[in-house]
Design a protein around this motif. Structure first.
Motif, PDB file in Angstrom:
ATOM      1  N   TYR A 155      -4.872  -5.421  -0.759  1.00  9.86           N
ATOM      2  CA  TYR A 155      -6.109  -5.224  -1.521  1.00  9.86           C
ATOM      3  C   TYR A 155      -6.775  -3.908  -1.135  1.00  9.86           C
ATOM      4  N   GLY A 156      -6.839  -3.639   0.164  1.00 10.96           N
ATOM      5  CA  GLY A 156      -7.495  -2.427   0.640  1.00 10.96           C
ATOM      6  C   GLY A 156      -6.778  -1.161   0.211  1.00 10.96           C
ATOM      7  N   ALA A 160      -8.284   1.633  -2.306  1.00  9.31           N
ATOM      8  CA  ALA A 160      -8.403   3.003  -1.813  1.00  9.31           C
ATOM      9  C   ALA A 160      -7.687   3.985  -2.734  1.00  9.31           C
ATOM     10  N   ALA A 161      -6.499   3.626  -3.198  1.00  9.24           N
ATOM     11  CA  ALA A 161      -5.769   4.507  -4.116  1.00  9.24           C
ATOM     12  C   ALA A 161      -6.524   4.667  -5.430  1.00  9.24           C
ATOM     13  N   GLU A 162      -7.107   3.585  -5.936  1.00 12.44           N
ATOM     14  CA  GLU A 162      -7.876   3.672  -7.178  1.00 12.44           C
ATOM     15  C   GLU A 162      -9.086   4.589  -7.017  1.00 12.44           C
ATOM     16  N   PHE A 163      -9.759   4.498  -5.879  1.00 10.93           N
ATOM     17  CA  PHE A 163     -10.898   5.385  -5.640  1.00 10.93           C
ATOM     18  C   PHE A 163     -10.437   6.830  -5.514  1.00 10.93           C
ATOM     19  N   GLY A 164      -9.295   7.058  -4.876  1.00 12.20           N
ATOM     20  CA  GLY A 164      -8.778   8.419  -4.781  1.00 12.20           C
ATOM     21  C   GLY A 164      -8.508   9.013  -6.144  1.00 12.20           C
ATOM     22  N   GLY A 181      -2.760   3.156   6.242  1.00  7.58           N
ATOM     23  CA  GLY A 181      -3.670   2.250   5.556  1.00  7.58           C
ATOM     24  C   GLY A 181      -4.533   2.935   4.521  1.00  7.58           C
ATOM     25  N   VAL A 182      -5.852   2.725   4.645  1.00  3.24           N
ATOM     26  CA  VAL A 182      -6.800   3.213   3.644  1.00  3.24           C
ATOM     27  C   VAL A 182      -6.765   4.728   3.533  1.00  3.24           C
ATOM     28  N   VAL A 258     -13.915   1.253   2.738  1.00  4.08           N
ATOM     29  CA  VAL A 258     -13.163   0.341   1.878  1.00  4.08           C
ATOM     30  C   VAL A 258     -12.849  -0.948   2.608  1.00  4.08           C
ATOM     31  N   GLU A 259     -12.270  -0.860   3.767  1.00  8.21           N
ATOM     32  CA  GLU A 259     -12.010  -2.027   4.614  1.00  8.21           C
ATOM     33  C   GLU A 259     -12.298  -1.641   6.055  1.00  8.21           C
TER      34      GLU A 259
END
Length: 445
Positions: A155-156, A160-164, A181-182, A258-259
């Motif tokens: 999920y994290g 994070a990729a979507e926000f990037g 990770g994030v 994010v996490e």
């Protein structure tokens, strides 16, 4: 092309070669973020600080101010450490090694120096080593820091990729630490959007840590920039990771977590952002996830703003009036367009059986004329139907039933409504349709 380091005979607005060498020497002598060294350089300049350390004698005025600190440092011990490290350093070799590796050193006053770092005061970096094609100062004019857990959940990393991607497509630079990770997911998402991203390392720019991110860092250097306040060849330590977090927070307008577990480096970055009066956002996660417990703590203590999309983060850190996020609204349904009297009549109509206009008017608390007018409009819009026992709600189907294969492809004829049976609809209704036609969307919602 990368800017060339100034020669000994070149004096420019961003300092002389002597200042570059002095700062390179001090970066070897002091720990990153050393506030004592920072105050010494701020008061006397890098060249005079180097001379004082090599002479093993600090200015008396500086000593007098330091002993007045709430926790007076052991200046003698600190000076001995600085002297020993500087004696074994070679700042000229550092500059040459960095140049051969394709890196460049920027210092306060350089055109590429991000002036927001000056808010760190005595903890401001003595200089920054940069490796990449992007201009650091220009990239950080519109930047957001995205940090989170190294051991991120699926999920994290997905968020994070979507926000990037979302931040990058909106023209914002993403700053992060390049870790697993994030961090890594955020950098990859930003690179996919075609925008620059900034990786802040806790080691030299010529050291790849983590080693499996070699391809990622190569892509960042080609599209963004990798930076560090550590001299070339320096390897990371736990302390350097925590200290470099202040740079991530200071370079950007705001930080998004994010996490984060209750004990994590991401919360350390969040604390730096709050100290610097930067915006702070947090992405909520499952309440059963320990990796989101730190985010929930920030939200519960009202230290962070709840962020669920890149647009909301841009709304938080952006310019008032220019970067507003679209307001989320509940889905509109046709019933929202009914006036108050018509809604009362609709609520008074039974689901089964039937009721006459008089009883419906009494139950709705409206006059008979109002009830009759509303019943006609509701029938034309497909909400209700007339039976032998009176008016009742029409069964609203969400989809059409599949026709048997034996049926012809031609649609059955639709009978025209009897104008004497269906009263005209109220004025606030849009053009009506036959009560025999489907009622999923009698008018645009």
């Amino acid at each position: 092309m990368l800017p060339e380091l100034p020669s000994e005979a070149t004096i420019s607005s961003n300092g002389s070669a002597r200042e570059y060498e002095a700062r390179a020497a001090l970066m070897r002598a002091a720990d990153v973020g050393d506030p004592i060294m920072g105050r010494l350089v701020l008061q006397y300049g890098p060249s005079q600080a180097v001379e004082a350390i090599r002479a093993r004698t600090l200015p008396p005025e500086f000593i007098a101010k330091e002993v007045q600190q709430e926790r007076p440092p052991d200046l003698t011990a600190r000076l001995n450490v600085w002297y020993a490290r500087m004696a074994s350093s070679n700042p000229t070799a550092d500059l040459e090694e960095g140049e051969k590796a394709g890196a460049r050193l920027v210092i306060p006053g350089s055109p590429e120096w991000p002036t927001q770092l000056d808010q760190l005061g005595a903890s401001r970096p003595l200089g920054l080593w940069l490796h990449g094609k992007a201009d650091l100062r220009f990239s950080c004019l519109k930047s957001v820091a995205v940090v989170g857990a190294r051991s991120a959940t699926p999920y994290g990393t997905h968020i994070a990729a979507e926000f990037g991607v979302g931040l990058g497509e909106a023209g914002w630079t993403v700053v992060s630490g390049g870790a697993y990770g994030v961090d890594g997911a955020t950098h990859r998402g930003t690179l996919a959007s075609g925008s620059p991203t900034v990786v802040v390392l806790a080691c030299g720019v010529n050291v790849c840590y983590p080693s499996s991110h070699e391809a990622l860092f190569a892509a960042v250097k080609d599209q963004g920039v990798v930076i560090s306040e550590c001299p070339p060849g320096v390897h990371p330590t736990r302390a350097r990771f925590l200290i470099r977090n202040r740079l991530i927070a200071a370079l950007s307008r705001g930080t998004l977590v994010v996490e984060a577990a209750l004990r994590s480096g991401a919360l350390n970055t969040a604390a730096h952002a709050l100290t610097l009066n930067r915006y702070l956002g947090a992405v909520p996660g499952p309440i059963t996830s320990a990796q989101s417990a730190g985010c929930h703590k920030l939200l519960r203590e009202r230290k962070a703003v709840c962020i669920t999309s890149p647009e909301e983060m841009i709304d938080l850190v952006g310019v008032i009036g220019d970067d507003l996020a679209t307001q989320t609204r509940s889905p509109a349904v046709p019933r929202d367009s009914l006036n108050e009297a018509t809604r009362k009549v609709l609520d008074a109509i039974p689901t089964r059986g039937g009721a006459g206009p008089a009883s419906i008017a009494v139950a709705a608390g409206v006059g008979l004329d109002t009830a009759l007018s509303a019943l006609g409009g509701l029938a034309a819009a497909g909400y209700i139907e007339r039976t032998t026992r009176g008016w009742r709600l029409r069964n609203q189907r969400s989809s059409y039933l599949k026709a048997p294969e034996s049926d012809t492809l031609e649609p059955p004829p639709v009978p025209e409504p009897d104008p004497t049976d269906v009263p005209p609809p109220p004025e606030d209704f849009p053009p009506t349709q036959s009560a025999h036609q489907p009622s999923e969307a009698p008018w645009p919602g």
